[in-house]
Motif scaffolding. Structure first.
Motif, PDB file in Angstrom:
ATOM      1  N   ILE A  95      18.545  11.041   2.649  1.00  0.00           N
ATOM      2  CA  ILE A  95      18.065  11.155   1.271  1.00  0.00           C
ATOM      3  C   ILE A  95      16.858  10.257   1.024  1.00  0.00           C
ATOM      4  N   LEU A  96      16.831   9.098   1.662  1.00  0.00           N
ATOM      5  CA  LEU A  96      15.705   8.182   1.539  1.00  0.00           C
ATOM      6  C   LEU A  96      14.955   8.095   2.861  1.00  0.00           C
ATOM      7  N   LYS A  97      13.665   7.952   2.767  1.00  0.00           N
ATOM      8  CA  LYS A  97      12.825   7.630   3.923  1.00  0.00           C
ATOM      9  C   LYS A  97      12.368   6.201   3.730  1.00  0.00           C
ATOM     10  N   PHE A  98      12.149   5.490   4.831  1.00  0.00           N
ATOM     11  CA  PHE A  98      11.738   4.105   4.702  1.00  0.00           C
ATOM     12  C   PHE A  98      10.591   3.777   5.637  1.00  0.00           C
ATOM     13  N   ARG A  99       9.857   2.761   5.238  1.00  0.00           N
ATOM     14  CA  ARG A  99       8.765   2.237   6.051  1.00  0.00           C
ATOM     15  C   ARG A  99       8.917   0.716   6.060  1.00  0.00           C
ATOM     16  N   ALA A 100       9.095   0.189   7.249  1.00  0.00           N
ATOM     17  CA  ALA A 100       9.263  -1.257   7.388  1.00  0.00           C
ATOM     18  C   ALA A 100       7.926  -1.957   7.191  1.00  0.00           C
ATOM     19  N   PRO A 101       7.954  -3.188   6.700  1.00  0.00           N
ATOM     20  CA  PRO A 101       6.692  -3.918   6.547  1.00  0.00           C
ATOM     21  C   PRO A 101       6.079  -4.222   7.907  1.00  0.00           C
ATOM     22  N   VAL A 102       4.785  -4.379   7.916  1.00  0.00           N
ATOM     23  CA  VAL A 102       4.071  -4.691   9.155  1.00  0.00           C
ATOM     24  C   VAL A 102       4.352  -6.140   9.516  1.00  0.00           C
ATOM     25  N   SER A 103       4.751  -6.368  10.742  1.00  0.00           N
ATOM     26  CA  SER A 103       4.987  -7.743  11.178  1.00  0.00           C
ATOM     27  C   SER A 103       3.655  -8.398  11.529  1.00  0.00           C
ATOM     28  N   PRO A 104       3.558  -9.705  11.384  1.00  0.00           N
ATOM     29  CA  PRO A 104       2.298 -10.385  11.683  1.00  0.00           C
ATOM     30  C   PRO A 104       1.848 -10.194  13.132  1.00  0.00           C
ATOM     31  N   ASP A 105       2.781  -9.937  14.033  1.00  0.00           N
ATOM     32  CA  ASP A 105       2.429  -9.749  15.445  1.00  0.00           C
ATOM     33  C   ASP A 105       1.668  -8.447  15.681  1.00  0.00           C
ATOM     34  N   THR A 106       1.933  -7.429  14.843  1.00  0.00           N
ATOM     35  CA  THR A 106       1.288  -6.137  15.043  1.00  0.00           C
ATOM     36  C   THR A 106       0.108  -5.914  14.104  1.00  0.00           C
ATOM     37  N   ALA A 107      -0.147  -6.864  13.215  1.00  0.00           N
ATOM     38  CA  ALA A 107      -1.264  -6.729  12.276  1.00  0.00           C
ATOM     39  C   ALA A 107      -2.581  -6.889  13.030  1.00  0.00           C
ATOM     40  N   PRO A 108      -3.654  -6.303  12.501  1.00  0.00           N
ATOM     41  CA  PRO A 108      -4.942  -6.463  13.164  1.00  0.00           C
ATOM     42  C   PRO A 108      -5.323  -7.932  13.226  1.00  0.00           C
ATOM     43  N   GLY A 109      -5.801  -8.338  14.363  1.00  0.00           N
ATOM     44  CA  GLY A 109      -6.139  -9.743  14.563  1.00  0.00           C
ATOM     45  C   GLY A 109      -7.565 -10.074  14.182  1.00  0.00           C
ATOM     46  N   ASP A 110      -8.412  -9.080  14.025  1.00  0.00           N
ATOM     47  CA  ASP A 110      -9.814  -9.321  13.732  1.00  0.00           C
ATOM     48  C   ASP A 110      -9.999  -9.504  12.227  1.00  0.00           C
ATOM     49  N   LEU A 111     -10.359 -10.709  11.830  1.00  0.00           N
ATOM     50  CA  LEU A 111     -10.549 -11.021  10.428  1.00  0.00           C
ATOM     51  C   LEU A 111     -11.725 -10.256   9.837  1.00  0.00           C
ATOM     52  N   ASN A 112     -12.702  -9.897  10.656  1.00  0.00           N
ATOM     53  CA  ASN A 112     -13.857  -9.138  10.168  1.00  0.00           C
ATOM     54  C   ASN A 112     -13.446  -7.753   9.685  1.00  0.00           C
ATOM     55  N   ILE A 113     -12.498  -7.143  10.355  1.00  0.00           N
ATOM     56  CA  ILE A 113     -12.010  -5.827   9.927  1.00  0.00           C
ATOM     57  C   ILE A 113     -11.337  -5.942   8.564  1.00  0.00           C
ATOM     58  N   LEU A 114     -10.523  -6.965   8.395  1.00  0.00           N
ATOM     59  CA  LEU A 114      -9.846  -7.155   7.118  1.00  0.00           C
ATOM     60  C   LEU A 114     -10.841  -7.429   5.991  1.00  0.00           C
ATOM     61  N   ARG A 115     -11.884  -8.190   6.277  1.00  0.00           N
ATOM     62  CA  ARG A 115     -12.909  -8.446   5.263  1.00  0.00           C
ATOM     63  C   ARG A 115     -13.652  -7.159   4.901  1.00  0.00           C
ATOM     64  N   ALA A 116     -13.923  -6.317   5.897  1.00  0.00           N
ATOM     65  CA  ALA A 116     -14.606  -5.054   5.632  1.00  0.00           C
ATOM     66  C   ALA A 116     -13.753  -4.134   4.771  1.00  0.00           C
ATOM     67  N   VAL A 117     -12.461  -4.115   5.032  1.00  0.00           N
ATOM     68  CA  VAL A 117     -11.544  -3.308   4.224  1.00  0.00           C
ATOM     69  C   VAL A 117     -11.520  -3.836   2.787  1.00  0.00           C
ATOM     70  N   LEU A 118     -11.437  -5.142   2.633  1.00  0.00           N
ATOM     71  CA  LEU A 118     -11.427  -5.742   1.313  1.00  0.00           C
ATOM     72  C   LEU A 118     -12.732  -5.440   0.560  1.00  0.00           C
ATOM     73  N   ASP A 119     -13.849  -5.516   1.238  1.00  0.00           N
ATOM     74  CA  ASP A 119     -15.138  -5.184   0.599  1.00  0.00           C
ATOM     75  C   ASP A 119     -15.159  -3.721   0.146  1.00  0.00           C
ATOM     76  N   GLY A 120     -14.629  -2.832   0.980  1.00  0.00           N
ATOM     77  CA  GLY A 120     -14.561  -1.421   0.624  1.00  0.00           C
ATOM     78  C   GLY A 120     -13.695  -1.182  -0.593  1.00  0.00           C
ATOM     79  N   ILE A 121     -12.589  -1.892  -0.690  1.00  0.00           N
ATOM     80  CA  ILE A 121     -11.701  -1.743  -1.840  1.00  0.00           C
ATOM     81  C   ILE A 121     -12.386  -2.260  -3.104  1.00  0.00           C
ATOM     82  N   ARG A 122     -13.105  -3.351  -2.996  1.00  0.00           N
ATOM     83  CA  ARG A 122     -13.797  -3.906  -4.160  1.00  0.00           C
ATOM     84  C   ARG A 122     -14.888  -2.950  -4.669  1.00  0.00           C
ATOM     85  N   LYS A 123     -15.498  -2.191  -3.793  1.00  0.00           N
ATOM     86  CA  LYS A 123     -16.554  -1.260  -4.180  1.00  0.00           C
ATOM     87  C   LYS A 123     -16.015  -0.045  -4.918  1.00  0.00           C
ATOM     88  N   LEU A 124     -14.720   0.217  -4.768  1.00  0.00           N
ATOM     89  CA  LEU A 124     -14.101   1.351  -5.475  1.00  0.00           C
ATOM     90  C   LEU A 124     -14.082   1.039  -6.932  1.00  0.00           C
TER      91      LEU A 124
END
Length: 124
Positions: A95-124
Motif C-alpha cells: 500500500i505504501l512505497k518508500f524511499r530511504a534517505p541518502v546516506s552520507p557515504d553515497t552522497a556526491p563527494g564533489d562540493l562543486n556539483i552541489l554548489r552548481a545545483v544550489l545555484d540552479g535552484i536559486r535561479k528558479l
C-alpha cells in the motif's frame, strides 16, 4: 465507560491505548529498515486497504502526499517506534512505497556539483 465524543486520553495520564497495543505487542517491524527520514507515499495503483485498525487508515490518508516517517508520527501523535512498525506493515502489504534517505557515504563527494545545483535552484 467513554461516551461518543469523549477523549480517550487524559493530559496527565496520556493515551489510554498504550503503544504496544497498537502494534499487537510487536517491537520489530516487517523487516524494512525504516529511518525517521524515510519518505513514504501511497502510489496511484495501490491495492485496497484490508486492515481494519483505524491507525492504518489514518496513515494511508496522510500519505496521499509524500511524508517522512517522522512527519507521520508527529501527525498521528504516535511514538516513532510504533509508527515505523505500522508503516512497515503497509509497505509489506504494497500500500505504501518508500524511499530511504541518502546516506552520507553515497552522497556526491564533489562540493562543486552541489554548489552548481544550489545555484540552479536559486535561479528558479
Amino acid at each position: 465507560m467513554a461516551r461518543p465524543g469523549d477523549h480517550w486520553f487524559d493530559d496527565q495520564a496520556g493515551p489510554l491505548v498504550r503503544p504496544y497495543a497498537r502494534t499487537g505487542g510487536r517491537t520489530m517491524g516487517a523487516g524494512h529498515d525504516l529511518d525517521m527520514l524515510t519518505v513514504v507515499v501511497v502510489p496511484n495503483a495501490a491495492p485496497p486497504l484490508r486492515r481494519v485498525e483505524p491507525e492504518y487508515g489514518d496513515i494511508v490518508r496522510l500519505c496521499r502526499l509524500p511524508l517522512s516517517v517522522a512527519e507521520v508520527s508527529a501527525a498521528l501523535r504516535f511514538p516513532l517506534a510504533v509508527t515505523k512498525i505500522l508503516v512497515g506493515d503497509l509497505i509489506s502489504d504494497g500500500i505504501l512505497k518508500f524511499r530511504a534517505p541518502v546516506s552520507p557515504d553515497t552522497a556526491p563527494g564533489d562540493l562543486n556539483i552541489l554548489r552548481a545545483v544550489l545555484d540552479g535552484i536559486r535561479k528558479l
